[in-house]
Each structure stands twice: as C-alpha cells, then as structure tokens.
Design a protein around this motif. Structure first.
Motif, PDB file in Angstrom:
ATOM      1  N   MET A 545       0.853  -1.194   0.000  1.00  0.00           N
ATOM      2  CA  MET A 545       0.000   0.000   0.000  1.00  0.00           C
ATOM      3  C   MET A 545       0.883   1.236   0.000  1.00  0.00           C
ATOM      4  SD  MET A 545      -1.313   0.040   3.996  1.00  0.00           S
ATOM      5  CE  MET A 545      -1.420  -1.756   4.145  1.00  0.00           C
ATOM      6  N   GLU A 549      -2.724   5.690   0.992  1.00  0.00           N
ATOM      7  CA  GLU A 549      -3.786   4.718   1.250  1.00  0.00           C
ATOM      8  C   GLU A 549      -3.776   4.312   2.720  1.00  0.00           C
ATOM      9  OE1 GLU A 549      -5.632   0.791  -0.968  1.00  0.00           O
ATOM     10  OE2 GLU A 549      -3.467   1.110  -1.022  1.00  0.00           O
ATOM     11  N   ARG A 578     -10.728  -0.491  -0.420  1.00  0.00           N
ATOM     12  CA  ARG A 578     -10.494  -0.909  -1.806  1.00  0.00           C
ATOM     13  C   ARG A 578     -11.765  -1.484  -2.419  1.00  0.00           C
ATOM     14  NH1 ARG A 578      -4.420  -3.720  -1.873  1.00  0.00           N
ATOM     15  NH2 ARG A 578      -3.269  -1.779  -1.434  1.00  0.00           N
ATOM     16  N   ARG A 598      -3.474   3.767  -7.164  1.00  0.00           N
ATOM     17  CA  ARG A 598      -2.953   2.522  -6.596  1.00  0.00           C
ATOM     18  C   ARG A 598      -2.262   1.688  -7.671  1.00  0.00           C
ATOM     19  NH1 ARG A 598      -5.542  -2.384  -5.533  1.00  0.00           N
ATOM     20  NH2 ARG A 598      -7.613  -1.463  -5.762  1.00  0.00           N
ATOM     21  N   GLU A 602       1.679   0.517  -7.668  1.00  0.00           N
ATOM     22  CA  GLU A 602       2.042  -0.901  -7.692  1.00  0.00           C
ATOM     23  C   GLU A 602       3.001  -1.243  -8.825  1.00  0.00           C
ATOM     24  OE1 GLU A 602      -1.782  -2.762  -7.866  1.00  0.00           O
ATOM     25  OE2 GLU A 602      -2.104  -2.667  -5.690  1.00  0.00           O
TER      26      GLU A 602
END
Length: 640
Positions: A545, A549, A578, A598, A602
C-alpha cells in the motif's frame, strides 16, 4: 549490467555505491574486464578507448563504462544523521575553502598555494581536501575523520567553534562593519570570558574569509551592492554559464484530463514536476503523478535529473536522444515545504548541490522554469481532454467528454514532446535549440570552451535512496515501527536493543528509508556492513500500500472510534476501502482516480528501476597492480 541482473530478481540487499564514471580524455575506465584509457570523447554516446594492456584502440559505448576499482578498501563514513553539527560546519568550511578551485580544468601548485595562504591553511592540507572531494564529488568526504587527529589538522574545540559562529553572526555581519582584526579580538575575548581555549587568529581569519560574498555584503549593510551583483536581470540568471550550473524545479497541474486504464473514464489532471537547466533550457528531469507535490515528487525528479535516460526512453518507447545526466551545482526552487525538508537539504549538501530558494514575491527568479512549463502546457492544448489555460479558451469545450488518454499514453507523448520537439526547437532567448546549446556547453565550439561530459553515477538505486524520505528508529525484539507499521527481517536481529555507545543507557537509532508509494517494505542500513537490506512488513498478510492509502485507512478507523490500531484493523480497513473504490469506479471520478493511483504505485517504476527493480552495479576487478591508479577514495554511508 551486474551478475544479479541476469536473473531479473528484485533487490533485497545491496551495498550503496556512490562512484561516478569520469568521462574525460586521459581518464581510466572499464568495460567488462578490460581497463581502458580514454583517448577521445566522440559524442554523448561513444568514446575511443585504448586498452592499457594491449595498447589497442576501440570505440566504446559511454553507457557501458564503469569506474576502475583499486585495492584500497574504502573507509565507511558515518551516516549523515549521526554526524555532529560541528563536523558538518567543518566540512562546509573546507568545501568553501576549495570551492574557487573546483570549476577549473587544471589547478596548478601556484593556485593552490595562493588559496591556501589566503585562507590560512597549509598547501598540503588544501591538496588533501581537493583530492578527497574529487574522489566522490561529495561534501561528505570532507567531514573530519574519527580515527584520531594528526598534528597540523587544526581541529577546533566544539565550544570555540560555537564562539566563532556567534561572533560572525552578531558582531562581524552587522551594519557597523567591524574589521577582521576586531572580530579576531572579539573571539579571543569571549573565549577568555567563558574559560575556553581560544583558536589561533589565523583559524578565525580563515573562517571569516570562508563566508560567502553575498552573505558578507548583505550582513554588513551593503544590501544594494549585493542586489546589483547577485540579482538576475530580466532574462538572465547569475552564474548559469555552463551546463548543470543552475537547475530550476517547479510543479504544476497538467492542462489535461486523463482517463483510467480499466474503464477509460475521466479521473482528473496529473501533476508535473519539472527540472530544467537554466544555461541551455534543456529538461534534465521530470516526474508525472496523480499524487500532489511532495518530498517524493522532488526526490523522483532530482534522481531522474541526475541519472542517465537511456532506459527511460526505452520504457516510454521513444526513439530519441536525451543526453543529460550528472550532479547540478545549484538547484533553485520556490519556498514550498516539499523543498524545505531537512532530508532534501542534507541530501543536496552531501552531493555538493547548493540549494537556493526563490526570494518571496520576486517572480523574476522563477521565470525560466515557468516559461518552460508554459511552453509544455501550451503543446498539451492540442490534445483531446485539454483544460486549456483559461476559462475563456475552454468556453464551449467539455474536457471530460473528450478525454481519451491514460497516464501511460500521456507520459509517452510527453517524453516524445520533450526530446523530439522542445529540445530540438529554436529557443528565442538563447538563439538556438536547447539540445544544440547543451552540446556547445559540453563539447565547446570556436568561441566557447566546453566543460566536458558530466560524471555518470554508477548505481541508480543508491542515488534514489539518497533523496527519498528517511527515518531514525530503535530496533526492538519485534522489529522496527515506522508511523505505526511494524517491519521485521533477520537482518535486524544483530541490532535488537542495541545501545548507543555515545550515550550509555540509551538505545541506538538506525537509519531507514522508504518509497512512500509502497510502504510494504523499508530499506535498513546496517552500519557495520555498510549495506542496505529490504525489510518487509512483519505481518506478511498485509497488502502492499502507499502511504496515502495507509493514511486513509487510519482516518477511517479513527472516525469509527478505534484508539489503538493493529495490523488486523488496518488490513480490514484497507480491504474495505479498496472494495468500495472498486464498486464505485464505474460511477465516480474520485474512485477511478484513487484506483488508478494505486495501480500506478504498484508498478514500482522509478528512475532507479525504469524497467525492472534490479541491481545495476557490476563487479569491478582491480588494476592497482598495474600502477595506474593511486586514489585515496573514501566511501561513505547513507545520506539521511
């Protein structure tokens, strides 16, 4: 490429490497296992090298060159957060002493002896400082060694150092303009008054001479003179007379609405952090993100500015030149909090970068970067989904209705715009294209002597980590806690409950660094091994995360009345948030934007790992036995 690169495995441990490749005629470099002497620099991409063992000449790619190792084991310096303020002041004093000699191509003994006499130190001492600084191009190399002091090194007791600083601040740099002799007498008087061993008059005079001229003029009441000498006239910037002399950085929201990767529906405007070279107007680095400007944006932009761009161009499928890398002498920024963090200031200092802040309410200082941003934003106005730059221009046009580009697509377009259009187009102020101005500044022409290719950093990850946020924490039996999250790996075990040798009875603090886009792991610097180790969440069930977040999850739990947060609660909160985002992505722009943020985090793409997060430091054999190198290189620890 390193041996580890062949496996494409993520990096979990590495030794920081702050070496740089010197690309000048006569310098020794290495490609593979062969050592070469550079005979000629052909262009930004290639050189002619002569193999030192066979004498054969061959063309070599600049991107494949590495520095040559010596048999000397570099001594690891302490972490910057562990360096005492007096030692920092001494390093800055030494840097000020050698700074007038650094910009010269050749420095003879006469120049060094003259400068040594001017500041009151021995010529051999000044030579030693020059050698130590040039080995790493870092002010950290000038920090006094802790192995004991030799006669003649001139160490000043901490209290006496404080008295000198005090006299400079409230006596010498005043409108009364006392003479240097009076300042010396005042230091001696105050030391006697406090029962402190006074430093020698020559030492005090050296400190007075090391005061920057601008600070001296302003402090002694010559504000108008300082203004006339150091303020830039319209269209000019002081001392920006060669590549990387001055780099300006600023942020702006891009004038375009982008769409998400999944539904291809509008998610809003991204932020651009841009860095330009004032001398040539070349873009030296940028960072594009849906995150608001922060210390992370600055770190990513500066790291990309310093590092070579070949792999970045491959990532964005752009066939063009972007021959920009190296350490800027000065970074010029506005007064935003993201530029004023202690971590960024220390990192700049360690890299020998002079960090200058734009005077408040004097926009002419930021004119170059603002014009560059304006030029790029104007090109965006031709894209679908543009918001234009004013309500009048946007009249009758719905940006969200016409938005079609994802962040990846827009970034590919942006890199192509920078390299193929902006760098190649004639700039009205300099009378030529930025790329041509950059080439002249590097290689020279009939009228201008070039400064040569900048030194290329060897290790990408080290550069990025040096600018990312840092933390100092103790290590407990359960691991380390950073902002409520616990991390653990075997690399921490030897340091559990370690005591601080400088303060018996107090636990020792260690340096940790992290990328806020993914806080599932932090980097721990082992001070005895001088290596970084990747330390994951202690609870492996927690998902990766970002810090943003994580903050949302904590805020959600606080609103629900939770007082002491634990991993289970955090996991549940993140999962629930989420889930709500995924449910709402089809309906709301806010949810789509958060989901896309997000996904971008990632990807873990950064200037250190534009393709894959792998090592880029090759093993280098020694050639000390050939008698070619005799450099007293001092390695140093984490930049924090």
């Amino acid at each position: 490429m390193s041996e580890n690169d062949e496996t494409n495995l993520p990096v979990d441990a590495f030794e920081p490497n702050r070496e740089r490749v010197k690309i000048d005629a006569g310098a020794f470099v290495q490609q593979g296992n062969t050592v070469y002497r550079i005979a000629q620099v052909l262009d930004f991409e290639s050189i002619i090298g002569i193999a030192v063992e066979t004498g054969r000449s061959t063309p070599l790619a600049v991107a494949e060159l590495r520095p040559v190792a010596t048999d000397k084991e570099p001594a690891a310096a302490p972490d910057l957060t562990e360096i005492a303020d007096p030692d920092w002041r001494e390093a800055e004093r030494r840097f000020a002493a050698i700074q007038p000699l650094l910009g010269r191509y050749m420095v003879g003994r006469i120049e060094v002896a003259g400068r040594a006499k001017e500041i009151g130190v021995d010529t051999a001492t000044l030579y030693r400082w020059l050698q130590r600084y040039r080995a790493t191009e870092s002010v950290v190399a000038l920090i006094p060694k802790k192995r004991g002091w030799r006669t003649g090194q001139g160490r000043i007791p901490t209290f006496a150092e404080g008295v000198i600083d005090e006299v400079i601040r409230d006596f010498y740099l005043t409108a009364q303009r006392p003479s240097a002799q009076k300042a010396v007498i005042e230091v001696l008087r105050r030391c006697q008054q406090h029962g402190i061993d006074a430093p020698s008059p020559s030492t005090i005079r050296a400190r007075l001479k090391a005061i920057p001229e601008r600070e001296r003029l302003r402090g002694r009441g010559y504000k108008e003179k300082a203004k006339n000498k150091f303020l830039p006239a319209a269209g000019n910037f002081p001392n920006a007379d060669y590549p990387l002399a001055v780099v300006q950085i600023d942020h702006t929201p891009a004038d375009i609405i982008l769409v998400d990767d999944i539904h291809r529906k509008p998610i809003g405007r991204p932020w651009i952090t841009l860095a330009i070279d004032v001398y040539s107007r070349m873009v030296v680095g940028y960072y594009l993100s849906f995150d608001a400007p922060s210390e992370t944006s600055v770190a990513m932009c500066v790291a990309q500015a310093i590092l070579p761009k070949e792999e970045w161009l491959l990532l964005h499928k752009v066939e063009a030149q972007w021959p920009v890398w190296g350490i800027p002498r000065m970074i010029h920024v506005d007064n935003g909090s993201d530029f004023r963090s202690d971590n960024f200031k220390q990192s700049c200092l360690a890299y020998g970068i002079n960090l200058e802040f734009r005077p408040v309410k004097q926009p002419r200082y930021g004119g170059h970067i603002e014009r560059a941003l304006g030029s790029l934003l104007k090109e965006i106005h031709d894209l679908p989904g543009t918001t234009f730059s004013s309500i009048k221009d946007k009249e009758g046009y719905d940006p969200e209705k016409h938005a079609t580009m994802t962040k990846t697509e827009f970034e590919e377009w942006l890199v192509a715009l920078i390299c193929k259009v902006y760098h190649e187009r004639r700039h009205s102020t300099i009378g030529m294209s930025p790329l041509r101005k950059w080439e002249i500044g590097i290689f020279g022409n009939g009228e201008v002597q070039g400064v040569g290719l900048p030194q290329r950093p060897v290790d990408r990850l080290t550069v990025l980590l040096d600018f990312l946020p840092s933390f100092r924490r103790t290590i407990q039996t359960f691991g380390v806690t950073i902002e409520g999250m616990t991390y653990y790996a075997e690399a921490l075990r030897p340091w559990i409950n370690a005591e601080d040798k400088e303060a018996p009875g107090k636990k020792r603090e260690f340096v940790f660094r992290r990328d806020p886009r993914d806080i599932s792991a932090v980097w721990f610097r082992d001070p005895s091994l001088n290596q970084y180790f990747k330390i994951p969440f202690a609870n492996q069930s927690l998902p990766a995360m970002s810090v943003w977040e994580y903050d949302q999850a904590k805020e959600k739990l606080r609103r629900e009345g939770a007082k002491a947060l634990n991993d289970v609660q955090i996991l549940q909160a993140v999962t629930e948030l989420r889930g709500k985002v995924e449910e709402a992505t089809e309906r709301t722009k806010k949810a789509r934007r958060q989901a896309q943020r997000r996904r971008e985090h990632e990807k873990n793409i950064s200037p250190a790992a534009p393709i894959l997060p792998v090592r880029s430091t090759p093993p280098t054999p020694s050639i000390a036995s050939l008698g070619l190198l005799d450099i007293d290189t001092e390695d140093f620890g984490d930049i924090a």
